[in-house]
Design a protein around this motif. Structure first.
Motif, short mmCIF file in Angstrom:
data_model
loop_
_atom_site.label_atom_id
_atom_site.label_comp_id
_atom_site.label_asym_id
_atom_site.label_seq_id
_atom_site.Cartn_x
_atom_site.Cartn_y
_atom_site.Cartn_z
N MET A 80 0.82 -1.21 0.00
CA MET A 80 0.00 0.00 0.00
C MET A 80 0.86 1.26 0.00
SD MET A 80 -2.45 -1.09 3.13
CE MET A 80 -3.51 -2.54 3.07
N PHE B 233 6.22 1.00 3.94
CA PHE B 233 5.88 -0.16 4.77
C PHE B 233 5.60 -1.37 3.88
CE2 PHE B 233 4.55 3.71 6.98
CZ PHE B 233 5.38 3.63 8.09
N GLU C 282 5.91 -4.35 4.17
CA GLU C 282 5.41 -5.58 4.80
C GLU C 282 3.90 -5.55 4.96
OE1 GLU C 282 7.05 -3.19 6.11
OE2 GLU C 282 6.25 -2.64 8.08
N VAL C 283 3.27 -4.41 4.64
CA VAL C 283 1.82 -4.26 4.82
C VAL C 283 1.17 -4.26 3.44
CG1 VAL C 283 0.00 -2.88 5.85
CG2 VAL C 283 2.29 -2.87 6.86
N VAL C 284 0.29 -5.19 3.21
CA VAL C 284 -0.19 -5.44 1.84
C VAL C 284 -1.69 -5.71 1.81
CG1 VAL C 284 2.05 -6.40 1.16
CG2 VAL C 284 0.24 -7.91 2.03
N PHE C 285 -2.26 -5.64 0.60
CA PHE C 285 -3.66 -6.00 0.42
C PHE C 285 -3.80 -6.84 -0.85
CE2 PHE C 285 -5.31 -3.49 -3.16
CZ PHE C 285 -4.19 -2.72 -3.43
#
Lengths: 312, 312, 312, 312
Positions: free
Chosen positions: D80, D84, D86-89
């Protein structure tokens, strides 16, 4: 084939860096002005042929495989201006696999060991957005035109269609060149006829077409390399023999795909309908011609439908 | 234009029956062996150009209009054989309007009074399955190749782009022919450059491109007829001036479309990116070349995306 | 919020293993027979409401975001049997983003550090085939029904719509519970009304709806956990405040999503049209009811459109 | 059945104007507050069931029929915010026939003599944009909830599945009511179990499911009318017997569809998976329950997929 033997061939044929670190057109770089002028010069009778299958739900992909094209009408005789209800237009949408019928495999279509043509790392370039490198748009611009050379292996063998599973070898290609009086020159596109497409175009038998394809051997990749061919196309499912079970004894599935797409950067044309053209070539003895087979520049796509046209 | 005046022109240009009651290729019939040989002969330097826009979601159609292409990956580096997890393929699907970017209008794309080219009744041939007559597959087989003649009207007028709404007249076309030293012969494809596509290709301004297009006048259809042209293509939205509001005083919206598609059976090429080609033509003074612009044979479709390629 | 602070909360709320190693329904497990009977018992007047937006190309997703639904007719008054041409049927196809309008986020919709709810590794479960674990089909079977509790924060604050960017805090939720005379019990679905959807449903202003959403704070996730809520839904874009730029100072974008979907396994309902229901609740003072919001069991999908229905 | 006999029944059952000239919900109007309260009161044990099939490419429609759902991932673990990683959708799109699996037929799905429910002329309301009247969005708002009554005809006959082609008659329905101790009241939704769906859900045999369906007779429409039923659903392809060849001797193909959709305005639920629910009903002797089966409000659609949920 053992992996170590495959690797030796792969290393020899690898064109990475040959046309620059950023190249995404591979062996299409062989098609220079001279080759293109030769293509134009091969036109002698002004006859035109289209080699593309129809794109519709009765395509060659059996159910459960790639999606055959779905055409949707978004306007049917729809009025443009209410003051003139007699004046109308129609519009449409298509939903289709890019590998559903007559098509080009882009260089990003298959790879191994996490690396694509010209050293692009798969993890860097492949995503749901498509291929950020080696997408088909690079084959599409400035397009694919060349001298085409048809090698009619079915006719060479005296049959309408090669048996399923038949291997088309380098010797076969050489024999066809000799019999037909042609030779492959730098920047030519080689077109191999097996007759296999007739299972679909004549018999309308999808499964006969899909299963048990005749096709070229791995060494044909070397032969293409040595002749500086620009691309290869055939009238079967995958140019090389399929299904992959044929490679049961091999440590590299679809080895011809890998050598062409990943090492050489050589596009593969699949499911081209070569039989009507071949009949004409047999009749006039002319197996070389101008070929225009421009893919659509679908950004990031790993393949493109195409309607290849030939001018003899 | 009053309807009765339109009707007089329409009657004169109507090619119905000219190539048989079953004909579905219209003026492409002008492209015979002689015209095709002339096309090949026009190649003099072996330079290749592609005229197709990229097909992706950043296409020229503004939101709410036709759907720009959506590419979906159905396989990303997917393993073929679990015994060889390092060997993978990728596959994709496209969903797109057939009129979304560089394209051909098929003869079934627009009509009036319930009748299409060659007298086909709309109620008999148009349905959710597409057009059972005059579908784009008939233009696709045996394809579209011809001598292309670029008429660079922007350059003629000494501008990069014609102003929005500018009418390109027959006088303009004649002047361009004279200036460029070319003449239209039977079976040629006329390519008109307005420069308008640069709003999209250079400025990336969809709305400027979409709104207020320069384009040809109705009388250009007569001129095409009189020269036995095979087709026309341009670098604007619809060859003729748009939006349709431009036809406020006319009793026939999109009259040029109607004369070409319905009366003459003459395909229209839209949104072709002509500027790079035109720059080359200006540089070498050569405005004729071999053009290959084969539509996909999408059965029943009223249009097709295309990547036209030129060989000079 | 610093990552280490987020991590502390995440650890406390993590439900992994709570309902077994193979669980894929998360907090929906709170909805047992008792909670369902309580839901049925909350029906007192036999009034029905649907909370789903219409699904069509005029949906709430602005151009360039998720694809609004495209409806295609594959048959329009098509004859079934040629002997009876007066008897016809119509058929259709839809092409849509699963997150385009009123919807459920499945537990696989968002994650971090490569791991999804219940410890599933992303690399094992996510592919072009969808989510092999935590797909929406697990929420769909046996469905989502529960007692719904509407907390009308806009009304609490005395406004039609909360201002863009307004944070809905735990104190707000408590105040609404107090004012409305309700309390959250285990297995309830909490429905938070901000009024923000009215930008779309009343003003038809997609951009006002899309940009600058009011929404809940991260601590609301803790409050849901402590009340054993089964799910949360709201009438804004993403339940929590968006756009993500709102999280500029945070080391975890969309922290509420992460706590709910990944740690707790708590489904998020987004873009629910709560205003008509809320008006009725304000009128009769009854803010609890039976809610049925069954997602479609789209295998492997990370979300599903839904038309939630309420029976009071 | 002769057309004149059909016409007599049709005339008697015709509800046009009964709920106003603008009505588009038909017999769903029978579902008033009293019927809904009765539905809630029928809940006695807090057990929940979902009746929807999974939506995916392995659906019940054989190749060449309606398109089974295609799921496309448009984001897979996509970052996104680059700060970051490691933060995904993940996100997805579906492409599906609206009649591909468990679904509602909207009132616009079938008609004859050019007129739909409530006297709407087909030529006025049906186009490529869908149905401007009687679209499924009117069934979707305020949704479909009611007391459901399961009539288990297979169990009545002492078999797991009715033979292909078996007619389910009014006598059968009456016998099931008697045996099960239930009666149909105004606003109920009747759910008829033939066991036929087990060909698909248990045997995974699409063709056995598709061909030669047991189903209700035409007179069942009269029985529904006389009981003021709100809708009917079944676990076969089309509620009534199919294929249409079964109607070889009839002058009205799919007569039950016509009486329900066009005359009465009574929605048909098809391909509902009733077997697990039926087993529970047989076990506890309770054949009535709350049913929530809200269609998606797809504007102009002639049907909608649905995941019906039951609360006993």
């Amino acid at each position: 084939m053992q992996r170590k033997d495959f690797d030796k061939i792969a290393e020899r044929l690898r064109n990475w860096g040959r046309w620059g670190a950023e190249d995404q057109r591979g062996t299409l770089n062989h098609i220079g002005p001279e080759a293109l002028q030769r293509a134009a010069n091969s036109v002698q009778s002004g006859k035109m042929f289209a080699l593309g299958l129809n794109f519709d739900k009765n395509g060659p992909q059996p159910p459960g495989m790639r999606m055959n094209p779905q055409l949707y009408m978004t306007a049917i005789a729809q009025v443009m201006n209410p003051n003139f209800p007699e004046v109308v237009f129609s519009d449409d949408v298509v939903h289709m696999s890019l590998q559903c019928a007559t098509q080009w495999d882009a260089l990003s279509h298959a790879h191994y060991d996490g690396v694509l043509y010209n050293g692009c790392k798969a993890c860097d370039v492949l995503s749901t957005a498509g291929a950020s490198k080696n997408g088909v748009e690079h084959l599409a611009n400035p397009g694919i035109m060349a001298r085409g050379v048809l090698l009619d292996i079915a006719r060479l063998k005296g049959v309408d269609r090669l048996e399923g599973g038949t291997l088309v070898t380098v010797d076969d290609l050489r024999a066809a060149c000799d019999k037909q009086g042609v030779s492959i020159q730098a920047g030519d596109i080689v077109m191999v006829r097996t007759g296999h497409i007739d299972h679909f175009t004549i018999d309308r038998n999808m499964m006969s077409f899909y299963m048990n394809n005749p096709g070229v051997t791995t060494e044909v990749a070397e032969w293409l390399y040595d002749h500086s061919a620009a691309a290869i196309a055939a009238d079967n499912l995958a140019v090389e023999t399929t299904p992959m079970e044929s490679f049961g004894g091999s440590e590299m599935p679809l080895p011809f795909h890998m050598l062409c797409l990943r090492e050489m950067g050589l596009p593969l044309g699949e499911m081209w309908n070569l039989s009507p053209l071949a009949a004409d070539c047999a009749a006039d003895g002319k197996y070389t011609f101008l070929l225009a087979a421009p893919p659509l520049a679908i950004t990031g796509a790993v393949g493109s439908p195409v309607n290849p046209v030939v001018l003899k």
